[in-house]
Design a protein around this motif. Structure first.
Motif, PDB file in Angstrom:
ATOM      1  N   LEU A 317      24.838  45.548   7.129  1.00  0.00           N
ATOM      2  CA  LEU A 317      26.095  45.995   6.519  1.00  0.00           C
ATOM      3  C   LEU A 317      25.836  46.463   5.082  1.00  0.00           C
ATOM      4  O   LEU A 317      26.543  47.326   4.559  1.00  0.00           O
ATOM      5  N   LYS A 318      24.830  45.894   4.463  1.00  0.00           N
ATOM      6  CA  LYS A 318      24.463  46.270   3.092  1.00  0.00           C
ATOM      7  C   LYS A 318      24.106  47.741   2.990  1.00  0.00           C
ATOM      8  O   LYS A 318      24.266  48.359   1.924  1.00  0.00           O
ATOM      9  N   TYR A 319      23.655  48.340   4.100  1.00  0.00           N
ATOM     10  CA  TYR A 319      23.120  49.705   4.047  1.00  0.00           C
ATOM     11  C   TYR A 319      23.996  50.729   4.763  1.00  0.00           C
ATOM     12  O   TYR A 319      23.599  51.881   4.890  1.00  0.00           O
ATOM     13  N   VAL A 320      25.181  50.326   5.231  1.00  0.00           N
ATOM     14  CA  VAL A 320      26.029  51.299   5.918  1.00  0.00           C
ATOM     15  C   VAL A 320      26.719  52.186   4.894  1.00  0.00           C
ATOM     16  O   VAL A 320      26.890  51.794   3.728  1.00  0.00           O
ATOM     17  N   PRO A 321      27.122  53.397   5.281  1.00  0.00           N
ATOM     18  CA  PRO A 321      27.863  54.266   4.358  1.00  0.00           C
ATOM     19  C   PRO A 321      29.129  53.573   3.856  1.00  0.00           C
ATOM     20  O   PRO A 321      29.736  52.742   4.550  1.00  0.00           O
ATOM     21  N   GLU A 322      29.538  53.907   2.663  1.00  0.00           N
ATOM     22  CA  GLU A 322      30.638  53.204   1.998  1.00  0.00           C
ATOM     23  C   GLU A 322      31.924  53.205   2.810  1.00  0.00           C
ATOM     24  O   GLU A 322      32.673  52.218   2.797  1.00  0.00           O
ATOM     25  N   GLU A 323      32.181  54.305   3.525  1.00  0.00           N
ATOM     26  CA  GLU A 323      33.455  54.377   4.252  1.00  0.00           C
ATOM     27  C   GLU A 323      33.587  53.312   5.336  1.00  0.00           C
ATOM     28  O   GLU A 323      34.693  52.982   5.778  1.00  0.00           O
ATOM     29  N   PHE A 324      32.445  52.752   5.774  1.00  0.00           N
ATOM     30  CA  PHE A 324      32.498  51.728   6.813  1.00  0.00           C
ATOM     31  C   PHE A 324      32.692  50.317   6.258  1.00  0.00           C
ATOM     32  O   PHE A 324      32.937  49.378   7.008  1.00  0.00           O
ATOM     33  N   LEU A 325      32.585  50.166   4.963  1.00  0.00           N
ATOM     34  CA  LEU A 325      32.711  48.835   4.369  1.00  0.00           C
ATOM     35  C   LEU A 325      34.153  48.333   4.376  1.00  0.00           C
ATOM     36  O   LEU A 325      34.402  47.149   4.153  1.00  0.00           O
ATOM     37  N   THR A 326      35.095  49.227   4.618  1.00  0.00           N
ATOM     38  CA  THR A 326      36.505  48.827   4.695  1.00  0.00           C
ATOM     39  C   THR A 326      36.976  48.744   6.146  1.00  0.00           C
ATOM     40  O   THR A 326      38.161  48.528   6.407  1.00  0.00           O
ATOM     41  N   ASP A 327      36.046  48.931   7.081  1.00  0.00           N
ATOM     42  CA  ASP A 327      36.377  48.894   8.511  1.00  0.00           C
ATOM     43  C   ASP A 327      36.343  47.431   8.975  1.00  0.00           C
ATOM     44  O   ASP A 327      35.295  46.803   9.100  1.00  0.00           O
ATOM     45  N   ARG A 328      37.532  46.873   9.248  1.00  0.00           N
ATOM     46  CA  ARG A 328      37.662  45.454   9.551  1.00  0.00           C
ATOM     47  C   ARG A 328      36.851  45.041  10.775  1.00  0.00           C
ATOM     48  O   ARG A 328      36.169  44.010  10.783  1.00  0.00           O
ATOM     49  N   GLU A 329      36.905  45.854  11.808  1.00  0.00           N
ATOM     50  CA  GLU A 329      36.190  45.510  13.040  1.00  0.00           C
ATOM     51  C   GLU A 329      34.684  45.460  12.805  1.00  0.00           C
ATOM     52  O   GLU A 329      33.997  44.546  13.296  1.00  0.00           O
ATOM     53  N   LEU A 330      34.174  46.423  12.038  1.00  0.00           N
ATOM     54  CA  LEU A 330      32.735  46.454  11.771  1.00  0.00           C
ATOM     55  C   LEU A 330      32.305  45.230  10.958  1.00  0.00           C
ATOM     56  O   LEU A 330      31.253  44.635  11.221  1.00  0.00           O
ATOM     57  N   VAL A 331      33.113  44.866   9.975  1.00  0.00           N
ATOM     58  CA  VAL A 331      32.764  43.713   9.148  1.00  0.00           C
ATOM     59  C   VAL A 331      32.784  42.443   9.991  1.00  0.00           C
ATOM     60  O   VAL A 331      31.903  41.576   9.858  1.00  0.00           O
ATOM     61  N   ILE A 332      33.761  42.324  10.889  1.00  0.00           N
ATOM     62  CA  ILE A 332      33.815  41.150  11.761  1.00  0.00           C
ATOM     63  C   ILE A 332      32.560  41.049  12.613  1.00  0.00           C
ATOM     64  O   ILE A 332      31.953  39.973  12.749  1.00  0.00           O
ATOM     65  N   GLU A 333      32.119  42.177  13.180  1.00  0.00           N
ATOM     66  CA  GLU A 333      30.901  42.172  14.002  1.00  0.00           C
ATOM     67  C   GLU A 333      29.688  41.777  13.174  1.00  0.00           C
ATOM     68  O   GLU A 333      28.801  41.066  13.651  1.00  0.00           O
TER      69      GLU A 333
END
Length: 376
Positions: A317-333
């Motif tokens: 998650l540290k290296y994903v593009p910034e727009e994905f850092l606000t994606d709740r589902e991605l952060v949960i995974e």
């Protein structure tokens, strides 16, 4: 030398009856040498004034009086700024070991212009190469086969290896000394050493850039390249040798994954085809989360790819593009896989109840596994 000479002399201001010396020196500093023509014989015959002028432009020596053009202090000050000034010294100076010794200590390249007999003098040549390694080119042939002289030269300037005798260019320890000072010195090393695995691995340990000089046969050798990657790592780098491996090996999945296991950032040197290969990049990410930042742009912008990457390695998650850092589902995974991933989520999500619940759940599972392990 100039400072030492000046400290022993009276100032020149007393010779400047017109009071224009400072203005002349300023014009010399700006490159207007014609200003010296207006200095007058008294100033041009004053050693201190001339040293001041030389400190601004070595060509001021051309305007000095005949006496000062043969003055050792003045000549040495000029030589320190330009070896070509040695040519203006009287022949008797160029045959005088004491003067020549001082000259080469000021500027090793003065050796080019001294008497041929002194170019055979080991003490003088040693002083020259210690000041400027490339002055080895002006030494007599008998000293260019001298190990002590050549070693001193290449330690001061690795490229001086070009001027060493051929048999010394092929001497491994001298070649490594040269390469340690300047890796480009390897272009003067004979092909037999550049094809030698042991020699090249030692060179690569000093600098990954040595790999570019390795024989083509080595740069295409998979076992050698991986061993080189390990040597490169010992020198505190990150698989940079892959940059100089053959294109074929930079497309070799097995080699790149082995490199990634050691240094995640080594994956950046993979071929563009591999960096765009979903399956390959997932494998790389599992080995090292940092690999994600080097994936092809079409993968980094693909949410489904990012989702599976996070399911495999939450820390990426540290290296994903910034727009994905606000994606709740991605952060949960991500936090399901690695609770520390929460540190990389957008700050608006770090206190999200659902996400925190997943973090607590991950902690509980971890504690339960630890307890089971202790009981076992």
């Amino acid at each position: 030398m100039e400072d030492r000479a000046r400290s022993l002399l009276d100032g020149w201001e007393g010779c400047d009856s017109q009071g224009c010396g400072s203005a002349i020196l300023e014009r010399v500093r700006r490159g207007d040498l014609k200003a010296l023509a207006a200095a007058g014989e008294e100033l041009l015959g004053n050693r201190s004034f001339l040293l001041d002028a030389l400190s601004r432009d070595v060509r001021a020596l051309d305007y000095a009086s005949d006496i000062l053009q043969a003055d050792p202090v003045v000549l040495l000050a000029a030589i320190a700024r330009s070896a070509y000034s040695t040519q203006l010294a009287p022949d008797s100076f160029l045959k005088d070991p004491a003067f020549v010794q001082q000259a080469v200590e000021c500027n090793g390249h003065a050796l080019e212009f001294v008497d041929g007999e002194l170019q055979k003098d080991k003490t003088i040549v040693m002083a020259a190469v210690q000041q400027s390694g490339s002055s080895l080119q002006y030494a007599a042939g008998s000293l260019r086969v001298d190990v002590e002289i050549v070693r001193a030269a290449v330690r001061q300037d690795g490229l001086a290896l070009e001027y060493a005798a051929e048999q010394l260019q092929a001497t491994p320890d001298l070649a490594l000394d040269a390469a340690g000072q300047n890796m480009s010195a390897l272009k003067f090393v004979p092909s037999i050493l550049l094809s030698d695995r042991g020699f090249m691995l030692k060179a690569i340990r000093r600098s990954a850039f040595a790999m570019q000089f390795a024989a083509e046969s080595l740069r295409r050798d998979k076992d050698f390249v991986f061993e080189a990657i390990k040597q490169d790592g010992m020198a505190g780098r990150d698989g940079l040798v892959l940059q100089f491996a053959s294109e074929e090996l930079r497309s070799d999945r097995e080699l790149l994954l082995k490199a990634c296991r050691r240094f995640g950032s080594a994956i950046r040197l993979a071929s563009s085809a591999l960096l765009g290969d979903r399956k390959f990049m997932w494998e790389a990410i599992q080995l090292n989360a940092v690999a994600l930042q080097f994936a092809a742009e079409n993968l980094r912008s693909d949410r489904s790819f990012i989702l599976e990457a996070l399911q495999r390695k939450g820390a990426c998650l540290k290296y994903v593009p910034e727009e994905f850092l606000t994606d709740r589902e991605l952060v949960i995974e991500a936090v399901k896989n690695d609770r520390s991933a929460l540190n990389y989520a957008h700050e608006n999500l770090r206190q999200d109840p659902t996400i925190l619940s997943e973090v607590n759940r991950a902690v509980s599972l971890s504690n339960r596994d630890d307890s089971a392990g202790e009981e076992g």
